[in-house]
Design an enzyme around this catalytic site. Structure first.
Site, PDB file in Angstrom:
ATOM      1  N   HIS A 155      46.324  45.393  30.267  1.00 54.29           N
ATOM      2  CA  HIS A 155      46.843  45.010  31.425  1.00 54.29           C
ATOM      3  C   HIS A 155      48.361  45.489  31.527  1.00 54.29           C
ATOM      4  O   HIS A 155      48.746  44.766  32.714  1.00 54.29           O
ATOM      5  CB  HIS A 155      46.520  43.503  31.652  1.00 54.29           C
ATOM      6  CG  HIS A 155      45.142  43.279  31.760  1.00 54.29           C
ATOM      7  ND1 HIS A 155      44.173  43.278  30.886  1.00 54.29           N
ATOM      8  CD2 HIS A 155      44.407  42.868  33.058  1.00 54.29           C
ATOM      9  CE1 HIS A 155      43.206  43.009  31.264  1.00 54.29           C
ATOM     10  NE2 HIS A 155      43.105  42.729  32.540  1.00 54.29           N
ATOM     11  N   GLY A 204      43.145  49.748  32.508  1.00 55.06           N
ATOM     12  CA  GLY A 204      41.690  49.393  32.567  1.00 55.06           C
ATOM     13  C   GLY A 204      41.299  48.358  33.698  1.00 55.06           C
ATOM     14  O   GLY A 204      40.421  48.261  34.073  1.00 55.06           O
ATOM     15  N   HIS A 205      42.485  48.188  34.129  1.00 57.21           N
ATOM     16  CA  HIS A 205      42.392  46.982  35.278  1.00 57.21           C
ATOM     17  C   HIS A 205      43.091  47.503  36.509  1.00 57.21           C
ATOM     18  O   HIS A 205      44.186  47.379  36.662  1.00 57.21           O
ATOM     19  CB  HIS A 205      42.791  45.516  35.217  1.00 57.21           C
ATOM     20  CG  HIS A 205      42.230  44.602  36.026  1.00 57.21           C
ATOM     21  ND1 HIS A 205      42.316  44.672  37.257  1.00 57.21           N
ATOM     22  CD2 HIS A 205      41.628  43.303  35.773  1.00 57.21           C
ATOM     23  CE1 HIS A 205      42.087  43.542  38.021  1.00 57.21           C
ATOM     24  NE2 HIS A 205      41.542  42.778  36.986  1.00 57.21           N
ATOM     25  N   HIS A 268      32.718  45.632  36.830  1.00 65.95           N
ATOM     26  CA  HIS A 268      33.608  44.602  37.212  1.00 65.95           C
ATOM     27  C   HIS A 268      33.901  44.430  38.658  1.00 65.95           C
ATOM     28  O   HIS A 268      34.926  45.301  39.089  1.00 65.95           O
ATOM     29  CB  HIS A 268      34.717  44.584  36.217  1.00 65.95           C
ATOM     30  CG  HIS A 268      35.757  43.259  36.049  1.00 65.95           C
ATOM     31  ND1 HIS A 268      36.647  43.017  37.277  1.00 65.95           N
ATOM     32  CD2 HIS A 268      35.685  42.183  35.008  1.00 65.95           C
ATOM     33  CE1 HIS A 268      37.306  42.026  36.867  1.00 65.95           C
ATOM     34  NE2 HIS A 268      36.923  41.612  35.612  1.00 65.95           N
ATOM     35  N   GLU A 320      31.384  39.991  34.499  1.00 67.54           N
ATOM     36  CA  GLU A 320      31.954  39.655  35.613  1.00 67.54           C
ATOM     37  C   GLU A 320      31.632  40.751  36.829  1.00 67.54           C
ATOM     38  O   GLU A 320      32.504  41.066  37.596  1.00 67.54           O
ATOM     39  CB  GLU A 320      33.488  39.374  35.738  1.00 67.54           C
ATOM     40  CG  GLU A 320      33.916  38.463  34.444  1.00 67.54           C
ATOM     41  CD  GLU A 320      35.363  37.855  34.744  1.00 67.54           C
ATOM     42  OE1 GLU A 320      35.369  36.837  34.500  1.00 67.54           O
ATOM     43  OE2 GLU A 320      36.194  38.787  34.755  1.00 67.54           O
ATOM     44  N   GLU A 336      33.325  35.743  41.693  1.00 66.05           N
ATOM     45  CA  GLU A 336      34.718  35.239  41.403  1.00 66.05           C
ATOM     46  C   GLU A 336      35.549  35.259  42.670  1.00 66.05           C
ATOM     47  O   GLU A 336      35.309  36.018  43.603  1.00 66.05           O
ATOM     48  CB  GLU A 336      35.179  36.309  40.397  1.00 66.05           C
ATOM     49  CG  GLU A 336      36.465  36.141  39.880  1.00 66.05           C
ATOM     50  CD  GLU A 336      37.252  36.997  38.858  1.00 66.05           C
ATOM     51  OE1 GLU A 336      36.262  37.580  38.246  1.00 66.05           O
ATOM     52  OE2 GLU A 336      38.344  36.855  38.462  1.00 66.05           O
ATOM     53  N   CYS A 338      38.534  35.562  42.911  1.00 66.90           N
ATOM     54  CA  CYS A 338      39.495  36.992  43.296  1.00 66.90           C
ATOM     55  C   CYS A 338      38.674  38.025  43.812  1.00 66.90           C
ATOM     56  O   CYS A 338      39.360  38.709  44.443  1.00 66.90           O
ATOM     57  CB  CYS A 338      39.918  37.233  41.596  1.00 66.90           C
ATOM     58  SG  CYS A 338      41.370  36.304  41.039  1.00 66.90           S
ATOM     59  N   CYS A 414      43.554  33.633  37.106  1.00 66.55           N
ATOM     60  CA  CYS A 414      43.858  34.783  38.117  1.00 66.55           C
ATOM     61  C   CYS A 414      43.679  34.205  39.525  1.00 66.55           C
ATOM     62  O   CYS A 414      44.325  34.373  40.593  1.00 66.55           O
ATOM     63  CB  CYS A 414      43.161  35.989  37.830  1.00 66.55           C
ATOM     64  SG  CYS A 414      41.440  35.562  37.534  1.00 66.55           S
TER      65      CYS A 414
END
Lengths: 631, 631
Positions: A155, A204-205, A268, A320, A336, A338, A414
């Protein structure tokens, strides 16, 4: 590099200073208003925004302090490698999301405590940044791995992206450039490191795509837009791997199919939708019509086949993740918080670019039913997962589960910090301007100024559907006032200075005229409860309905049911719904009742439904959104 | 310690040698037959058992060889620590399950190749065992951790348990004691290490409970039963922790509630059911009526609220776990093949102890619909997960997914080896004896000898429901022949030597008489297709039915549908079912057809259903077990 040294910066200030989230440089159909142009003055959302300021953000500071999130920055500043690191690898990102929330809230309230926190923590962040601009304290402190060695997991770029977003918020709301300097140094480091002709990798995110475009919008530095474009295009070629053996695949990372070829968002959910929002930003600023069309198609498909009725996203706990199309079991709903917030960010960008009401409709649905459900009415506890059903005997083996109730904080927190920045900047999503006039997308009690018009809006929305606008100031000549008539608002009426005006649900009512101070506009959105059926491919809702009223999805909670009706067994025996104002609940809300009985052949009674987002604010127990019909 | 040195062993041999899996020492209502007393002679299951011998077990040897499972034992034998280890920490266990399968198959066929493998690998295993009896090659080779340091994760006791089970199989089918010696040394090591007054811990993955009770049954060594009892009682106090940060809880480990207080099995399905089977063994051998009653209650609750219609177990991918009661979404069905196998083992133990037909009914349902679905008809590829639905556009991001099709092998290949040992010993589950006579629980073509009777059974089961028994030998005096009349067999008829005998579905038909060689008994189980509805709390099946015929659950697969019927959209418009023999499918099977149409309002046609366990033997595509009704 210091911000002042950039010749473009001053020119940029004039247009960017004072802006809210998302200030396109390219021409869009709608132009967002500045953070001072819209102000919630009263009513339900105003109170939530106040709770966010006085409870959520304040306790967030305490939680982050307890987790030693800022200690990581102090330790990074010391330059010593091998010190203890606190929290997950993305802890920086949670601190920065809180910092962004604090910046928006400070811009709104000018609160002194917030100002002190901003100065203190921004100074700490600046001191922690490596000379070359790199900033991710896990790698700086722990020194376990080389920079970007585990780029799919660590991250690092995500953490810098959240910092850039906080810097943009801080700058737009105050003109202060300290964090913006840090952001530019980080962005320059990323620009020097990544690209088709450099290190051909990506985080990755996703998130940096949106952050870089916003930094471009503030600074006018084209390299940041180009880098965002690189991160969008580089993705989708199966290059991201899983260094942790957790079974993550290119699907998980939204790395299976290039963004512009993707038909359904997959993997995700939060990552997929952040990526989609960033790709939409890139398409808008670069004028890439093909990419923009692809993002609109992705959005249509997500809403059609991968979204729960409340607007929440993600039906798989493992990863997720989004499920397959129409795979939306209520009892396994992940949703989620987020992911719904990311979707509002994406959808808002599509609204600005197109001006189409369906986008504002979804922003409303997701705010009330998939985001507000993530926090208590008191602003002190949070849901990470927003499920649509909790059964009798559910075992809360995971603190994300509905049956565990909302939590004060999470190891991965988060969602709380994301909620804070969303509520602190919520007023930005309410209205926009064009050369022709002003558009109001979301309702409540507020003052709105834009497109030449200055209005006061008064409403007890979402409890009541009558909304009154009074013109406080208007220039000579004609201006157009556009009001969103939600798709659910069948029978809505509009009265402009005493005259009825025909309107169509699902579109904007556009009134062009010469306005005078004191002119009154009355929009009435019928708050008649209604039942909604699901798509026939969604097995979990077959033979069932949800109850909706205005923008709210309703749910039944065990504590409200009399006559021995059990949430797990109850079925509606008639879709004739009644509503009743209940002063004794949550300071006064309308509940909806319906004739029901326990299956297979139990007693008959009237079930009582409350707004879904208010569930689990009393005790935790069985809850259900979709109700079987036995009529 | 050598087996010969145990004075009890010889006495034990007489009763245990020649036995199949599960040979209770305590008196049970039913007594299992020896491995030579029942033999499948022809028909569907006989052919599958043959495929298991000639394809599955042979290829299993190659896969384990390729994975260097046996190399681990050779390296452990060398005594050098720090060598490369191959496979997951439970790789020993997969090798031992294959070894157990090979032992049962060798007992059945006396195949020379199998005999050679057994001798070679058993010698290797013996050489790898530590002097004190410990045997788990990961810890012996890698030397990463102390013994039992990560007891919840490293599967050390689980690995030894699978070895003990293989040793019991080898001994019972051949009298060979080499592996039994290794098993006793391992069991003595465990006994010296664990207990309420010793190391008060237990393995994260149950299995040793069953293994130790069987070793007690073979050797008569009471300490092994006591140790099994310890492992059952020590569990359920929340002592197991997760050293790997994967979020495992005491729920996952079946460690939240003591076994005798557990109402519903919960957590990781395979672990929970292995534990239940072991606890049932302990209850039977110790005469613990309270524990036995608790296990019966757990079984009833599992079947009522935590089992899919096909008998598969586990509705959560995360943690491979049971969901909450009635949480059974078809599209997220996990149904690990091992879980259904574990359930057959548990249910068989309850059947022996009680003689109640409902247990034999479930063994049949799970074998045909949740276990056989785990392997191709050719015996060469496997499902780890047995889902009940695959949609259009399903992304096979995980090789366990239905949409990925069956796989040749898995990184975690517990299911293939578990299937091998189950099919190789399947004939043991077909019949039992009592002092009064013989009970037949499962049907096919076979010779059965027990309770004084010797029969030939002939049937094209499960395709046809007429079963003919011919008495090949009978003593003077009366003997009772009991035949299970399945609960689904409404209208079943029985004819004994020409005379009709009244029977009741869901019970055993008991015929007591003096039998003569050549006497004929005809049982006819109507194979009329039927529709089945789900419990009203199972949301995913509301307004839907499954099609069943005899013991088989049917499914619709895209390749069989004509008239443009789409699996994702099809609904039955009439529950009048028709069946048709199709020689062109799988060498001849009955398919079931029903009038159907595509929702919401598509064309009408006839859908074609095939036995669920046969799906994905052609191409992979949409499949569904539960069919909406639009009648």
């Amino acid at each position: 590099m210091s911000v002042q040294s950039d010749p473009t910066i001053t020119a940029v200030d004039a247009q960017s200073l004072g802006g809210g989230p998302v200030q396109p440089r390219a021409a869009t159909v709608l132009t967002p208003l500045g953070f001072a142009d819209v102000r919630l003055t009263d009513g339900f959302l105003s109170r939530l925004q106040q709770e966010n300021a006085t409870t959520s953000i304040v306790r967030g500071q305490q939680h982050l302090d307890r987790q030693q999130a800022w200690t990581n920055f102090a330790n990074a500043a010391s330059g010593t490698v091998g010190q203890p690191y606190h929290g997950p690898v993305f802890e920086d990102g949670e601190a920065f999301k809180w910092l962004e929330a604090t910046a928006w809230e400070h811009g709104r309230s000018q609160d002194q405590q917030l100002a002190e926190w901003l100065e203190r923590y921004i100074e700490l962040v600046a001191s922690a940044q490596a000379p070359d601009g790199y900033l991710s304290t896990f790698n700086q402190i722990a020194g376990k791995r080389d920079r970007y060695e585990w780029i799919s997991y660590d991250h690092e770029i995500f953490n810098m992206a959240t910092m850039i977003q906080a810097a943009v918020a801080r700058y737009r709301t105050s003109g202060a450039r300290e964090l913006l300097d840090v952001a530019r140094k980080a962005a320059d480091h990323l620009d020097a490191t990544f690209g088709f002709d450099k290190r051909r990798e990506m985080c990755g995110h996703p998130l940096v795509e949106m952050a870089l475009v916003e930094l471009y919008r503030v600074t006018g530095e084209r390299r940041y837009l180009d880098l965002a474009s690189y991160f969008v295009e580089a993705r989708g070629h199966g290059t991201l791997t899983d260094p942790t053996w957790q079974g993550w695949t290119s699907v998980y990372f939204s790395d299976r199919i290039p963004v512009r070829d993707t038909v359904y968002p997959e993997g995700h959910a939060v990552r997929a939708v952040y990526l989609a929002a960033g790709a939409t930003d890139v398409a808008v600023e670069t004028g890439d019509h093909e990419l923009f069309a692809a993002m609109r198609r992705q959005w249509d498909n997500m809403v059609e086949a991968k979204m729960y009725v409340n607007g929440s996203l993600g039906s798989r706990w493992e990863g997720e993740a989004f499920g397959d199309p129409y795979e939306l079991p209520s009892d396994r709903g992940y949703g989620e918080t987020c992911a719904a917030i990311a979707s509002i960010q994406w959808t808002w960008r599509l609204l600005l670019a197109t001006g189409e009401a369906k986008y504002a409709d979804l922003v409303e649905r997701q705010l009330y039913n998939a985001v507000l459900s993530g926090v208590t009415l008191a602003g002190d506890r949070y849901f990470y997962v927003n499920t649509l059903q909790v059964r009798e005997g559910a075992i809360p083996y995971d603190d994300r589960m509905g049956a565990a109730g909302r939590q004060e904080w999470f190891g991965c927190s988060c969602c709380p910090t994301n909620l804070m920045r969303t509520l602190a900047s919520w007023h930005h999503y309410m209205a926009t301007a064009t050369d022709a006039g002003l558009q109001v997308h979301q309702y409540g009690s507020a003052t709105v100024c834009g497109g030449g018009l200055q209005l006061s809006m008064a409403s007890d929305y979402p409890w009541r559907g009558d909304i009154e606008f009074i013109v406080d100031d208007a220039p000579d000549g004609e201006r157009e006032l556009s009001l969103r008539v939600p798709g659910w608002a069948a029978g809505a009426t509009l009265e402009v200075v005493g005259d009825p005006v025909p309107i169509v649900p699902g579109e904007y009512a556009r009134v062009r005229r010469s306005w005078r101070t004191g002119d009154v506009v009355r929009l009435v959105l019928p708050m008649t409860p209604r039942t909604t059926r699901g798509h026939h491919r969604v097995d979990a809702v077959r033979g069932s309905v949800t109850i909706e009223r205005g923008p709210l999805v309703y749910a039944i909670e065990h504590v409200d049911q009399g006559a021995g009706l059990r949430v797990d067994d109850v079925a509606i025996v008639s879709t004739d719904l009644a509503q009743e104002w209940r002063d004794d609940l949550f300071g006064g809300i309308p509940v909806i009742t319906a004739a029901a009985r326990n299956l297979p052949d139990g007693d008959v009674g009237r079930l009582v439904a409350i707004p879904y987002f208010m569930w689990a604010n009393r005790e935790i127990g069985p809850m259900k959104v979709w109700l079987p019909i036995d009529a």
